[in-house]
Design an enzyme around this catalytic site. Sequence first.
Site, PDB file in Angstrom:
ATOM      1  CE1 TYR A   1      -3.943   2.195   0.343  1.00 48.84           C
ATOM      2  CE2 TYR A   1      -2.353   3.540   1.525  1.00 48.84           C
ATOM      3  CZ  TYR A   1      -3.572   3.418   0.875  1.00 48.84           C
ATOM      4  OH  TYR A   1      -4.397   4.495   0.733  1.00 48.84           O
TER       5      TYR A   1
ATOM      6  CE  LYS B   1      -2.791  11.123 -24.530  1.00 50.00           C
ATOM      7  NZ  LYS B   1      -3.649  11.237 -23.352  1.00 50.00           N
TER       8      LYS B   1
ATOM      9  CB  ALA C   1       0.597  13.987 -23.224  1.00 45.01           C
TER      10      ALA C   1
ATOM     11  CG  ASP D   1      -0.379  18.560 -21.496  1.00 39.89           C
ATOM     12  OD1 ASP D   1       0.121  17.423 -21.431  1.00 39.89           O
ATOM     13  OD2 ASP D   1      -1.572  18.756 -21.773  1.00 39.89           O
TER      14      ASP D   1
ATOM     15  CG  PHE E   1      -6.042  17.588 -24.489  1.00 40.08           C
ATOM     16  CD1 PHE E   1      -6.217  17.175 -25.798  1.00 40.08           C
ATOM     17  CD2 PHE E   1      -6.582  16.798 -23.482  1.00 40.08           C
ATOM     18  CE1 PHE E   1      -6.919  16.014 -26.090  1.00 40.08           C
ATOM     19  CE2 PHE E   1      -7.274  15.646 -23.766  1.00 40.08           C
ATOM     20  CZ  PHE E   1      -7.438  15.252 -25.070  1.00 40.08           C
ATOM     21  CG  ASP E   2     -10.778  17.674 -25.122  1.00 39.02           C
ATOM     22  OD1 ASP E   2      -9.929  17.048 -24.463  1.00 39.02           O
ATOM     23  OD2 ASP E   2     -11.496  17.146 -25.978  1.00 39.02           O
TER      24      ASP E   2
ATOM     25  CG  HIS F   1     -16.608  15.125 -29.152  1.00 40.65           C
ATOM     26  ND1 HIS F   1     -16.616  16.032 -28.124  1.00 40.65           N
ATOM     27  CD2 HIS F   1     -15.481  14.401 -28.986  1.00 40.65           C
ATOM     28  CE1 HIS F   1     -15.539  15.876 -27.386  1.00 40.65           C
ATOM     29  NE2 HIS F   1     -14.836  14.891 -27.876  1.00 40.65           N
TER      30      HIS F   1
HETATM   31  C1  PLP Z   1      -2.022  16.953 -24.723  1.00 45.55           C
HETATM   32  C2  PLP Z   1      -2.861  16.180 -23.763  1.00 45.55           C
HETATM   33  N1  PLP Z   1      -2.970  16.592 -22.499  1.00 45.55           N
HETATM   34  C3  PLP Z   1      -3.708  15.923 -21.601  1.00 45.55           C
HETATM   35  C4  PLP Z   1      -4.427  14.796 -21.958  1.00 45.55           C
HETATM   36  C5  PLP Z   1      -5.277  14.092 -20.917  1.00 45.55           C
HETATM   37  O1  PLP Z   1      -4.700  12.918 -20.542  1.00 45.55           O
HETATM   38  P1  PLP Z   1      -5.557  11.665 -20.022  1.00 45.55           P
HETATM   39  O2  PLP Z   1      -6.412  11.206 -21.153  1.00 45.55           O
HETATM   40  O3  PLP Z   1      -4.518  10.680 -19.614  1.00 45.55           O
HETATM   41  O4  PLP Z   1      -6.358  12.138 -18.859  1.00 45.55           O
HETATM   42  C6  PLP Z   1      -4.352  14.332 -23.275  1.00 45.55           C
HETATM   43  C7  PLP Z   1      -5.124  13.137 -23.674  1.00 45.55           C
HETATM   44  O5  PLP Z   1      -5.378  12.843 -24.805  1.00 45.55           O
HETATM   45  C8  PLP Z   1      -3.545  15.047 -24.205  1.00 45.55           C
HETATM   46  O6  PLP Z   1      -3.450  14.656 -25.488  1.00 45.55           O
END
Ligand code: PLP
Length: 457
Positions: free
Chosen positions: A70, A256, A215, A213, A122-123, A448
């Site tokens: 844990y 990613k 990713a 960010d 990112f969204d 979407h």
């Molecule tokens: C640039 C970017 N930031 C953040 C995220 C969010 O990550 P997660 O889907 O792991 O929550 C994504 C996901 O597609 C992304 O492409």
Amino acid sequence: MPLMEPYRVKVVEPIPVLTRAEREAALARAGYNPFNLRAEEITIDLLSDSGTNALSAAQQAAGMVGDESYAGARSFYRFRAEVEGLTGYPHIMPVHQGRAAERILFATLLKPGQLSLSNTHFDTTRANVQLVGAVAVDLPCQEAADLDSEAPFKGDIDLAALTDALTGPDRDRVGIVLMTVTNNGGGGQPVSMANLTAVSRLCRQHGVPFYLDAARFAENAWLVTQREPGYAHLSPAQVARLAFDLADGAVASLKKDAIAHIGGFLAVRDEELAKRCELLLTATEGFRTYGGLSGRDLEILAQGLREVVQPDYLRSRAAATHHLGELITAAGVSIVRPAGIHALYLNAGRLLTHLAPGRYPGHALAMELYLAGGIRCAELGSLYLGEEDADGNLVKSAPYELVRLAIPRRVYTQSHLEYVAEVLAEIAKAPERVPGYRIVESPPLLRHFNCRVEPIR
Ligand SMILES: Cc1ncc(COP(=O)(O)O)c(C=O)c1O
């Protein structure tokens, strides 16, 4: 070196091939929304590169020695050492995926009414900024607006606009500058080291926290070695480290560039901030040595982070995307240029000129790719970004009608990608046959994912 995957296949999974009639029935049942399709109805799945990757034998083996204690698990320390070695940040918090890191960082760092400035949020990042009452502002560079330009770093932020924001009347409201590398919301285009360096300098000058960010940190680093003068002699890991060095910390979805299925991290330099983030982490994700992940996951992520910065892997992945981009272009379909790595963005507006934005040409092309070839992908156009009136008529369209073909890591071979290009080439021979769509059911949020639409025959 010919275009060739630097790995061989050890475990296989059959892929379903349905008839056109079966696909038509599946799509009708799904309300013509690709998110409602079932995996067994899909031949090639290009919906997302997130968490859809293939593990290596070494990752599988690492998973077997996952320590599920844990607190204080050996796997956490291995994970932390890997992320620390890569980023240089002293405080590393595992989280279950990228958006959890965003939520924890913004809730700790931002106050209501503050601004988050980015090349493009990112969204989920935008949503998490908004959830704390702050405002997300995108400042993409001018070159990003020209989809056809071959400018190498269309993911950059507009430095003049950033300077204005940091010195203008709202300067005291700026709570963070966040650079998304590569810029997923901006066509998957990379960010140059020159741009990151200038952003870092501006942030220091104005006392504003600067985060990445990250990713797709490795894919961005690879494109820097290939496109930016002065970096060709460095390894992707060295370039990535230079980028991390410029910032105060990072949020990362490891679904990613850790070539894994789940995971993420929040990393910061500031000890005080780390302590406050850890409180939220423990309350909402899990104790600070697992953050919602199993020991198995942490091991797989640590190994994936070692593999993703290998030049042979990145070279082959970039070459595969580029190759698909060239085949698609040769078939007469425009893509956002130049091709990035994790996805290609098709210019559906230019192919389906008979469909006005209110007939959702991007979605129409995505549907046709499924009907003709069982290929699943999603539009990034007016269905995703547009606004309708109460009667469902489009009143504000997206700037471009795009379709994203996201490419999972190590999953599809060159012949799978060539199949995608062939299906698209067939569609491009008679684009006027592709019908438009109308929305029949639209939820108030994240349309979407959940809407239902139908073709206009
Ligand atoms: C640039 C970017 N930031 C953040 C995220 C969010 O990550 P997660 O889907 O792991 O929550 C994504 C996901 O597609 C992304 O492409």
